[in-house]
Design an enzyme around this catalytic site. Structure first.
Site: not given
Lengths: 363, 363
Positions: B134-135, B74, B76, B104, B337
């Site tokens: 995705e997030e 992903h 994003d 990530d 994150h």
């Protein structure tokens, strides 16, 4: 200027007097007008010494009798909800006075006011108490304030609180404690639960113990008090994917007045030794004192079997000062605070007759 | 006009490419600029067929190979928190690229982009997928949207998702269901608890069962999946003086990918037959497919023992379409994150080397 209300006529019929004081609004915190009317009306009766503390009015005889009885009632009500002024209604062939305060508890207060004025020579010395702020927080309660300011006024051998009890004697009251039980664990992602330690799972034994608990029924001064122990709340959890690290179970224990709240707390600590226990609320119960001979006369006049009171009421304040106390007043407690609050006219009269007979030795 | 970013150089070092795409902000819902840059850069490589669906970009070879591998990541990120632009940092003698998206999972995407451009003659046909959203919620997930719009693009024998896994293979993933168990009772005043029926007390057996539950570890395609079953929330209670008439226990079951979510639900219904069970969330797991011979070659090149993935990831989307899938990407998942998100430079290079060796048959 507040609205001017007509002066109270304490020689009127107790039902008319109930209606008169119900039509003077006195929601908690707004009792002044009614307290003023009571003080003014009592001034006509020289057999009474009148003492005022805020909006609490005390009137007592000082006749040197061997025994003294305290008789009390609160003059405030819960908020009016379009149910003042009062009116009469008939239900199932019985006559009722309808409106806020009729049952809880201005009918009881009216009976007390009428008898206070009338009974210049009672067989026991009498201490009448009409107080404010019963329907709000414990800290504001006028009877509590009076007990702090003038504990000497609570010297008595027996007390009657005029809370609605369907004109039957309800003796004393159970005590109550509320406490929180907590268990702890370690947070973790719920995809790897074995890394954490689940606090909620640890509540199982406490709930099993509560479900299996056999509450006692304990005889106190001739009345049987049934205890009970219940969870009243539970909470825990962080998120749907997190092993929770804390859980709280909120428990209420209602115990017979033969135990102190301290004893009740120790009993719960022994029952739940593996949990953190935090007391959030405690009130001692009240012994009914109905085993005293002169109280037995009162029981005989009222007739029927006195019942134990399970809910906590202000009788416990008397009990805390060493004065056994009972509830005795007109009105169905299930109508207290209801929008269709009402009081049976017959119960007003039967309460009045029983108290007069006992206090004049006419039985 | 959006800010103009420099064109991407897919022949650059993967670390430089990681830095370049991290410095193009692409929080979920704002991926357009980066998706545009990717499409523009891929245009220079005629061995790739490029397909765009929203801000999802697919690039694939059509060489007629016997097997096809899908490789996805992903583009994003979670919101930037003062951690863009990126910079280099050293920790314990190791070099890291620091900043939002580094772990990530833009380092994984950079390795994929570089290899997509470079490998004109891979030993397997390749389908590269770079996707949006995705997030954020499952409904917006770009890979999910692509699976609905173009399921044909998911035809493959094996899939690799570049989520951070410390450059190790993490195979498949456990499934997860969340459900609420409810018990009911009858409200009453807690001074007369025996009139009611306490709902909270009824949770005891469920909690005892959870505490005693022995979760299985199940071998699937050569990896051992450890299950777990946990309460993640509990709530009940009306007021401190009311017997509660309802209680809810929120439970999460993580189950091996050999079970469907339907089977997992039936298992829970059998475990808690006396409670009302409401499913609030269900996701099937994903088989790793590491028992296939050509996947074993990949395992051998990466080295070490592949581990099962416990958390749910987008590999499950491939699995749902019949394609076994694993996670393999640079970066520590614990830094995903985090405000100090960062990726090891060595892991970027080792991931790149392993994928190149496998896809070129150079092992």
């Amino acid at each position: 200027m507040p609205a001017a209300f007509p002066a109270l006529d304490l020689s009127a019929d107790a039902v008319a007097l109930t209606q008169a004081i119900c039509d003077v609004p006195s929601e908690s915190g707004d009792e002044r007008a009614l307290a003023d009317l009571i003080v003014d009306a009592l001034a006509a009766y020289p057999h009474l010494e009148v003492i005022r503390d805020g909006d609490c009015v005390v009137a007592r005889t000082n006749l040197g009798r061997a025994q003294r009885v305290a008789i009390a009632g609160h003059i405030d009500t819960v908020p009016i909800n379009d149910n003042v002024p009062t009116r009469f209604e008939d239900h199932d062939g019985e006559r009722y006075l309808w409106g806020r305060g009729t049952a809880d508890m201005k009918a009881g207060v009216a009976v007390q006011l009428k008898l206070a004025a009338e009974l210049a020579e009672p067989v026991y010395d009498l201490t009448w108490m009409w107080y404010d702020h019963e329907e709000t927080s414990q800290e504001l309660n006028g009877l509590g304030r009076l007990a702090r300011n003038r504990p000497d006024l609570f010297e008595a051998d027996f007390a009657i609180l005029g809370e609605p009890s369907n004109a039957r004697i309800e003796g004393g009251c159970n005590g109550t404690i509320r406490f929180e039980l907590r268990a702890y664990g370690v947070r973790a992602h719920s995809a790897r639960g074995w890394v954490g330690d689940n606090a909620i799972h640890k509540l199982g034994p406490a709930l099993a113990r509560l479900a299996a608990f056999e509450a006692e029924t304990i005889d106190v001064d001739g009345l049987a008090y049934r205890e009970c122990l219940n969870a009243v709340g539970v909470s825990g959890g962080v998120a749907g994917n997190v092993i929770p690290d804390e859980v709280m179970l909120h428990v209420n224990y209602r115990f017979a007045p033969s135990r102190t709240s301290g004893e009740a707390i120790e009993r719960m600590r022994a029952l739940f030794p593996e949990y953190e226990l935090t007391v959030v609320d405690r009130s001692d119960g009240a012994r009914p004192g109905l085993d005293a001979p002169f109280a037995q006369e009162f029981v005989a006049i009222v007739g029927g079997d006195p019942a134990p009171k399970y809910g906590w009421t202000d009788v416990a304040r008397f009990s805390a000062l060493g004065v056994p106390a009972v509830n005795f007043g007109p009105g169905d407690p299930l109508k207290a605070h209801a929008d269709d609050e009402r009081v049976s006219v017959d119960q007003i009269h039967s309460t009045e007759r029983a108290l007069r007979a006992w206090l004049t030795g006419a039985a």
